[in-house]
Design a protein around this motif. Structure first.
Motif, PDB file in Angstrom:
ATOM      1  N   LEU A  44      14.109 -11.650  30.525  1.00 56.27           N
ATOM      2  CA  LEU A  44      13.009 -12.319  30.667  1.00 56.27           C
ATOM      3  C   LEU A  44      12.180 -12.074  32.380  1.00 56.27           C
ATOM      4  O   LEU A  44      11.472 -11.714  32.380  1.00 56.27           O
ATOM      5  CB  LEU A  44      13.234 -13.542  31.621  1.00 56.27           C
ATOM      6  CG  LEU A  44      12.672 -14.976  31.641  1.00 56.27           C
ATOM      7  CD1 LEU A  44      11.463 -15.266  30.511  1.00 56.27           C
ATOM      8  CD2 LEU A  44      13.277 -16.121  31.821  1.00 56.27           C
ATOM      9  N   ALA A  60      10.505  -8.305  32.483  1.00 54.15           N
ATOM     10  CA  ALA A  60       9.566  -8.696  31.425  1.00 54.15           C
ATOM     11  C   ALA A  60       8.447  -9.697  32.285  1.00 54.15           C
ATOM     12  O   ALA A  60       7.413  -9.371  32.838  1.00 54.15           O
ATOM     13  CB  ALA A  60       9.900  -9.648  30.397  1.00 54.15           C
ATOM     14  N   SER A  61       9.088 -10.413  33.276  1.00 54.77           N
ATOM     15  CA  SER A  61       7.850 -11.662  34.592  1.00 54.77           C
ATOM     16  C   SER A  61       7.377  -9.955  35.110  1.00 54.77           C
ATOM     17  O   SER A  61       6.053 -10.354  35.378  1.00 54.77           O
ATOM     18  CB  SER A  61       8.807 -12.543  34.488  1.00 54.77           C
ATOM     19  OG  SER A  61       7.489 -12.950  35.053  1.00 54.77           O
ATOM     20  N   THR A  87       5.329  -7.252  33.913  1.00 48.51           N
ATOM     21  CA  THR A  87       3.910  -8.206  33.639  1.00 48.51           C
ATOM     22  C   THR A  87       2.527  -8.928  34.349  1.00 48.51           C
ATOM     23  O   THR A  87       1.940  -9.684  34.687  1.00 48.51           O
ATOM     24  CB  THR A  87       3.497  -8.432  31.846  1.00 48.51           C
ATOM     25  OG1 THR A  87       4.291  -9.718  32.220  1.00 48.51           O
ATOM     26  CG2 THR A  87       4.009  -8.251  31.236  1.00 48.51           C
ATOM     27  N   LYS A  88       3.232  -8.667  35.626  1.00 44.09           N
ATOM     28  CA  LYS A  88       3.327  -9.266  37.130  1.00 44.09           C
ATOM     29  C   LYS A  88       2.488 -11.528  36.464  1.00 44.09           C
ATOM     30  O   LYS A  88       1.060 -11.307  37.368  1.00 44.09           O
ATOM     31  CB  LYS A  88       1.712  -9.078  37.865  1.00 44.09           C
ATOM     32  CG  LYS A  88       2.173  -7.728  38.168  1.00 44.09           C
ATOM     33  CD  LYS A  88       1.482  -6.606  39.096  1.00 44.09           C
ATOM     34  CE  LYS A  88       1.593  -5.820  38.926  1.00 44.09           C
ATOM     35  NZ  LYS A  88       0.470  -4.935  39.873  1.00 44.09           N
ATOM     36  N   THR A  89       3.460 -11.415  35.766  1.00 44.30           N
ATOM     37  CA  THR A  89       3.250 -13.203  35.144  1.00 44.30           C
ATOM     38  C   THR A  89       4.247 -14.423  35.422  1.00 44.30           C
ATOM     39  O   THR A  89       5.508 -13.744  35.641  1.00 44.30           O
ATOM     40  CB  THR A  89       3.177 -13.206  33.774  1.00 44.30           C
ATOM     41  OG1 THR A  89       4.144 -12.552  32.613  1.00 44.30           O
ATOM     42  CG2 THR A  89       1.775 -12.462  33.065  1.00 44.30           C
ATOM     43  N   ILE A 122       7.070 -16.646  34.961  1.00 45.09           N
ATOM     44  CA  ILE A 122       8.416 -16.325  34.461  1.00 45.09           C
ATOM     45  C   ILE A 122       8.429 -18.201  33.854  1.00 45.09           C
ATOM     46  O   ILE A 122       8.640 -17.549  32.318  1.00 45.09           O
ATOM     47  CB  ILE A 122       9.904 -16.890  35.173  1.00 45.09           C
ATOM     48  CG1 ILE A 122      10.273 -15.859  36.066  1.00 45.09           C
ATOM     49  CG2 ILE A 122      11.211 -16.909  34.090  1.00 45.09           C
ATOM     50  CD1 ILE A 122      11.454 -16.232  36.577  1.00 45.09           C
ATOM     51  N   ASP A 125       5.733 -18.513  32.166  1.00 42.96           N
ATOM     52  CA  ASP A 125       4.121 -18.171  31.255  1.00 42.96           C
ATOM     53  C   ASP A 125       4.950 -17.296  30.577  1.00 42.96           C
ATOM     54  O   ASP A 125       5.002 -17.155  29.381  1.00 42.96           O
ATOM     55  CB  ASP A 125       3.832 -17.453  31.814  1.00 42.96           C
ATOM     56  CG  ASP A 125       2.541 -18.947  33.274  1.00 42.96           C
ATOM     57  OD1 ASP A 125       3.065 -20.083  32.953  1.00 42.96           O
ATOM     58  OD2 ASP A 125       1.833 -18.385  33.562  1.00 42.96           O
ATOM     59  N   THR A 126       5.593 -16.550  31.170  1.00 40.10           N
ATOM     60  CA  THR A 126       6.549 -15.599  29.380  1.00 40.10           C
ATOM     61  C   THR A 126       7.534 -15.872  29.244  1.00 40.10           C
ATOM     62  O   THR A 126       6.989 -15.901  28.017  1.00 40.10           O
ATOM     63  CB  THR A 126       7.182 -14.146  30.947  1.00 40.10           C
ATOM     64  OG1 THR A 126       6.376 -13.734  31.944  1.00 40.10           O
ATOM     65  CG2 THR A 126       7.819 -13.045  30.567  1.00 40.10           C
ATOM     66  N   LYS A 136       5.306 -17.933  26.583  1.00 41.75           N
ATOM     67  CA  LYS A 136       4.722 -17.034  25.429  1.00 41.75           C
ATOM     68  C   LYS A 136       5.930 -16.407  24.190  1.00 41.75           C
ATOM     69  O   LYS A 136       5.080 -15.890  23.451  1.00 41.75           O
ATOM     70  CB  LYS A 136       4.475 -15.862  26.072  1.00 41.75           C
ATOM     71  CG  LYS A 136       3.200 -16.398  27.111  1.00 41.75           C
ATOM     72  CD  LYS A 136       1.884 -14.798  27.286  1.00 41.75           C
ATOM     73  CE  LYS A 136       1.256 -15.136  28.024  1.00 41.75           C
ATOM     74  NZ  LYS A 136       0.536 -13.858  28.992  1.00 41.75           N
ATOM     75  N   GLY A 137       6.807 -16.380  24.734  1.00 44.02           N
ATOM     76  CA  GLY A 137       8.070 -15.561  24.774  1.00 44.02           C
ATOM     77  C   GLY A 137       9.223 -16.695  23.122  1.00 44.02           C
ATOM     78  O   GLY A 137       8.986 -16.672  22.193  1.00 44.02           O
TER      79      GLY A 137
END
Length: 223
Positions: free
Chosen positions: A199, A202-203, A206-208, A210, A212-213, A216-217
């Motif tokens: 997690l 991926a955050s 993608t520079k998003t 945590i 929000d990531t 989406k997951g």
């Protein structure tokens, strides 16, 4: 400190090996004879880096090791519990934030009322949302410390009692058992730790944020 420890795991109690015997009709021939091997000798290949790390930590910091701190099985089990609790907090935080359950979420704290606690090292005060989430985590931290140092009678201990032996290492791949077992908890803890690493990775990639990531997951179930 997370301690992934691997010790040899028994494969089975008896094996067979090929032996050579003579026959009056066929000369040499291969036969199979059972070879009984103890569980202590028939093992999977061990990873010495983990067992050596435990031994070195115990030799260098004996006072910590005998209490269950450091590179011990006890520490890994409790690390897993904390990470599983962290997943619950992440999901709950995303849900309350996404559904507007935090009052005055975007309002910054008053520096005159809160002082330096509202700034966290700079002159820009944090929002009420961030302050509420921060204090909630501080409360959970104190509950965790209390559970470790002074658990209830029905709770297991983080610290080892004087003379108490630590649990046997679960191995690189713990036994797969179902139900409310220690092996199942070890699996859950390791999967939770691995999932948290994925997690965060991926955050960052993608520079998003945590949350929000995570949302989406989960198929946008949080907000």
């Amino acid at each position: 400190m997370v301690a992934f420890v691997h010790t040899p795991v028994p494969l089975r109690a008896s094996l067979t090996k090929a032996t050579i015997s003579r026959s009056a009709f066929m000369g040499r021939r291969a036969t199979t004879a059972p070879v009984v091997a103890s569980k202590a000798t028939v093992r999977m290949q061990q990873l010495p880096v983990f067992t050596n790390a435990m031994a070195e930590f115990k030799a260098e910091y004996p006072d910590f090791a005998k209490r269950g701190w450091g590179a011990t099985v006890k520490a890994e089990r409790w690390n897993g519990r904390h990470v599983m609790a962290g997943w619950v907090i992440l999901v709950a935080t995303g849900f309350v934030k996404g559904h507007g359950l935090i009052p005055d979420a975007s309002v910054p704290l008053d520096l005159k009322q809160w002082g330096t606690l509202a700034a966290l090292g700079n002159q820009q005060p944090i929002t009420n949302e961030r302050a509420i989430i921060l204090i909630a985590h501080v409360h959970l931290l104190f509950v965790s410390v209390a559970a470790a140092l002074a658990p209830f009678a029905f709770q297991d201990k983080l610290l080892l009692a004087p003379g108490e032996e630590d649990e046997k290492p679960a191995g690189l791949i713990p036994p797969l058992t179902f139900g409310l077992t220690k092996d199942a908890e070890m699996w859950n803890g390791r999967v939770a730790m691995l999932g948290l690493m994925v997690l965060v990775g991926a955050s960052v990639a993608t520079k998003t944020p945590i949350l929000d990531t995570l949302n989406k997951g989960l198929g946008n179930l949080l907000f």
